[in-house]
Structures are given as C-alpha cells and as structure tokens.
Design a protein around this motif. Structure first.
Motif, mmCIF file in Angstrom:
data_model
loop_
_atom_site.group_PDB
_atom_site.id
_atom_site.type_symbol
_atom_site.label_atom_id
_atom_site.label_comp_id
_atom_site.label_asym_id
_atom_site.label_seq_id
_atom_site.Cartn_x
_atom_site.Cartn_y
_atom_site.Cartn_z
ATOM 1 N N ALA A 94 0.920 -1.201 0.119
ATOM 2 C CA ALA A 94 -0.001 -0.045 0.245
ATOM 3 C C ALA A 94 0.955 1.146 -0.073
ATOM 4 O O ALA A 94 0.581 2.209 -0.755
ATOM 5 N N LEU A 95 2.042 1.154 0.726
ATOM 6 C CA LEU A 95 2.951 2.225 0.684
ATOM 7 C C LEU A 95 3.629 2.689 -0.484
ATOM 8 O O LEU A 95 3.645 3.668 -1.101
ATOM 9 N N GLU A 96 3.926 1.383 -1.280
ATOM 10 C CA GLU A 96 4.610 1.603 -2.540
ATOM 11 C C GLU A 96 3.522 2.439 -3.642
ATOM 12 O O GLU A 96 3.840 3.001 -4.322
ATOM 13 N N ARG A 139 10.549 8.853 -1.914
ATOM 14 C CA ARG A 139 11.546 8.345 -1.161
ATOM 15 C C ARG A 139 11.081 7.749 0.295
ATOM 16 O O ARG A 139 11.494 6.558 0.497
ATOM 17 N N ALA A 140 10.286 8.755 0.900
ATOM 18 C CA ALA A 140 9.877 8.273 2.521
ATOM 19 C C ALA A 140 8.914 6.944 2.103
ATOM 20 O O ALA A 140 8.728 6.104 2.914
ATOM 21 N N ALA A 141 7.938 7.026 1.208
ATOM 22 C CA ALA A 141 6.958 6.016 1.034
ATOM 23 C C ALA A 141 7.832 4.731 0.602
ATOM 24 O O ALA A 141 7.400 3.681 1.050
ATOM 25 N N PHE A 142 8.809 4.827 -0.124
ATOM 26 C CA PHE A 142 9.488 3.542 -0.445
ATOM 27 C C PHE A 142 10.246 3.106 0.867
ATOM 28 O O PHE A 142 10.563 1.888 0.729
ATOM 29 N N ARG A 143 10.770 3.963 1.356
ATOM 30 C CA ARG A 143 11.710 3.689 2.761
ATOM 31 C C ARG A 143 10.781 3.010 3.672
ATOM 32 O O ARG A 143 11.098 1.898 4.270
ATOM 33 N N ASN A 144 9.510 3.582 4.021
ATOM 34 C CA ASN A 144 8.456 3.009 4.746
ATOM 35 C C ASN A 144 8.132 1.617 4.496
ATOM 36 O O ASN A 144 7.751 0.749 5.210
#
Length: 167
Positions: free
Chosen positions: A94-96, A131-136
């Motif tokens: 979902a974050l991706e 970047r933050a979404a992929f990191r999470n």
C-alpha cells in the motif's frame, strides 16, 4: 493441641483470605472467557486485515480509473489498517502504491505521454515523499521477514525514478 509437625500447617501453606476470588474484585479469568476474548481479538485482527486489503484494492482501482486523490485516501487507510493488523506485506504494498498515486497526482503536461515532466517532480517535493514512502515500505517488508524479491524490485523502481530526475 497437636504437636506433630506433619499435622501443623506452616504459615506459607495456610490459605489466606486474600487468595479467594472475591478479594479485590475477582480472581483470574476463567479459561472459557479467556478463549472468547482471544477469539474476539483474532476476529478483530482478521477484520482489519480484510478491510486493509479491500482498501488497497480500491486504491488501485481508483488509480486505474484516473483518480489519484481517491487512490491516496484509500491507500493511506489500507496502510494504517494493515499495520494495525500486523499484515506487513500488504502495508508495504500500500505504501509503494501511495508513492505511485502521489506522482500521478501532480499536474500533467502533454510531454512524455501525459506524465508530469521531471522538473515538475523536482519542484513539487514529490521526490522526497516518494523516497519516504519507499523507505517505509521497505521497513514493512523487513518486519515481515525480508521479502528480498520485493525489496529488489522496489530499489530498481526507485533507482529508475531517481536516475530520470537527476540526469
């Protein structure tokens, strides 16, 4: 009086008034009630997983239908519910997809087949959000136990995006 030591109860063996279930508002929870409480917790977790996965699917359908703002709303709910249920694979997915929806939400141009130009991505701050979404998402995959193929795919997608941004 009985003087035999085997007949006398020591103070530690003697039942106390505080050992009774009526002292302090009740004793331990009976086994049946504990099973029912555990079953109710399992049902609540199962329901959160189901709703999280449903919102993830709705978010993807909103993307296909061309509504990235609705997709973002559904995907954020999906990530929250999946995290609460411990469904880390779906939370990461979902974050991706949230990152994708955020990029598609940017103003469109006619260049590049209707996709936002790189300058719009850089000036909007979408790069840091992506970047933050992929990191999470990667953190969610790690909590699940790794998922090396998903982590590799995610790094390749992010690398391709960043290579296009910083030519």
């Amino acid at each position: 009086l009985v003087d035999e030591p085997s007949v006398l109860l020591s103070r530690a063996d003697a039942p106390s008034v505080t050992d009774g279930p009526e002292f302090g508002g009740g004793g331990g929870v009976p086994a049946e009630e504990a099973k029912r409480a555990s079953a109710a917790d399992d049902d609540a977790v199962r329901e959160k997983k189901r709703r999280g996965r449903l919102h993830k699917a709705l978010g993807e359908l909103c993307l296909v239908a061309g509504s990235p703002s609705d997709a973002l709303n559904n995907l954020r709910v999906a990530a929250d519910l999946s995290k609460a249920a411990g469904d880390w694979l779906w939370a990461g997915a979902a974050l991706e997809t949230t990152a994708t929806a955020r990029l598609l939400e940017l103003p469109r141009s006619t260049a590049y087949g209707g996709l936002p130009p790189w300058e719009a991505l850089l000036s909007s701050g979408a790069e840091t959000e992506t970047r933050a979404a992929f990191r999470n998402a990667l953190a969610c995959y790690r909590r699940r136990g790794g998922c090396p193929s998903l982590a590799l795919q995610q790094n390749l997608v992010l690398g391709r995006l960043l290579a296009g941004l910083h030519k």
